[in-house]
Design a protein around this motif. Structure first.
Motif, short mmCIF file in Angstrom:
data_model
loop_
_atom_site.label_atom_id
_atom_site.label_comp_id
_atom_site.label_asym_id
_atom_site.label_seq_id
_atom_site.Cartn_x
_atom_site.Cartn_y
_atom_site.Cartn_z
N ARG A 17 1.80 -4.65 -7.06
CA ARG A 17 0.73 -5.65 -7.08
C ARG A 17 -0.37 -5.12 -6.16
N ALA A 19 -4.12 -4.86 -4.26
CA ALA A 19 -5.17 -5.67 -3.64
C ALA A 19 -6.30 -4.73 -3.22
N GLY A 33 6.56 -11.29 -9.00
CA GLY A 33 5.53 -11.12 -10.02
C GLY A 33 5.62 -12.22 -11.05
N GLN A 39 7.53 -7.20 -6.99
CA GLN A 39 6.49 -6.18 -6.97
C GLN A 39 6.22 -5.78 -5.53
N LYS A 41 3.61 -5.10 -2.81
CA LYS A 41 2.22 -5.44 -2.55
C LYS A 41 1.56 -4.30 -1.77
N SER A 43 -2.29 -2.93 -0.42
CA SER A 43 -3.72 -3.17 -0.26
C SER A 43 -4.41 -1.83 0.01
N GLY A 77 -1.17 -1.08 -16.72
CA GLY A 77 -1.95 -1.92 -15.82
C GLY A 77 -3.05 -1.18 -15.08
N ASP A 80 -5.57 -3.63 -14.19
CA ASP A 80 -5.02 -4.91 -13.78
C ASP A 80 -4.49 -4.81 -12.35
N ARG A 81 -4.32 -5.93 -11.68
CA ARG A 81 -3.73 -5.91 -10.34
C ARG A 81 -2.24 -5.59 -10.39
N SER A 82 -1.55 -6.04 -11.43
CA SER A 82 -0.13 -5.72 -11.62
C SER A 82 -0.04 -4.40 -12.37
N LYS A 83 0.63 -3.43 -11.76
CA LYS A 83 0.70 -2.09 -12.31
C LYS A 83 2.13 -1.60 -12.36
#
Length: 105
Positions: A17, A19, A33, A39, A41, A43, A77, A80-83
Motif C-alpha cells: 500500500r 503513500a 487491504g 499489505q 504500508k 511512504s 497496480g 494505484d496505491r495498492s500494488k
C-alpha cells in the motif's frame, strides 16, 4: 486475513500500500487491504507521476533487503496505491528472508 507475501514461480509477490508525497521514505508497517489481504504500508517523498513513486518504493526496498533494484518490479497496480511487487530470485530463500523482515515490522 491473507499474508502480504506469497511464493511464485521464480520469486515472491509482495502486496504493498503506497503513500506518495509523504514527508519521508519509510516502511510504516502492515495494514489490511480491501481484498482481505495484508499489505505493507510504504511512504515515499516522490510524486506519483511518470513512475517516480514506484521507483522510490523499489529503491527503498532494494536498499533494505540489500538486493539489486533490477530484481524488483511492479506487476500490478502501477498507477494505484495498492500494488503487487515481484521479487525475482530463489523462491524458498526469498520467502524465508522476507518473512523474517515482515516479522520485524
Amino acid at each position: 486475513m491473507k499474508p502480504a507475501l506469497e511464493g511464485a514461480a521464480g520469486g515472491v509477490r509482495l502486496f504493498v500500500r503506497a503513500a506518495p508525497r509523504a514527508s519521508r521514505n519509510a516502511v510504516q508497517g502492515m495494514a489490511p487491504g480491501a481484498d482481505d489481504r495484508m499489505q505493507v504500508k510504504i511512504s515515499v517523498t516522490a510524486v506519483p507521476e511518470d513512475g517516480k513513486a514506484n521507483a522510490a518504493i523499489i529503491g527503498l526496498l532494494a536498499k533494505a533487503w540489500r538486493i539489486p533494484k533490477s530484481s524488483i518490479s511492479v506487476v500490478a497496480g502501477g498507477t494505484d496505491r495498492s500494488k503487487i511487487l515481484f521479487v525475482a530470485g530463489e523462491t524458498e530463500a526469498l520467502m524465508t528472508r522476507l518473512s523474517d523482515w515482515l516479522g520485524g515490522l
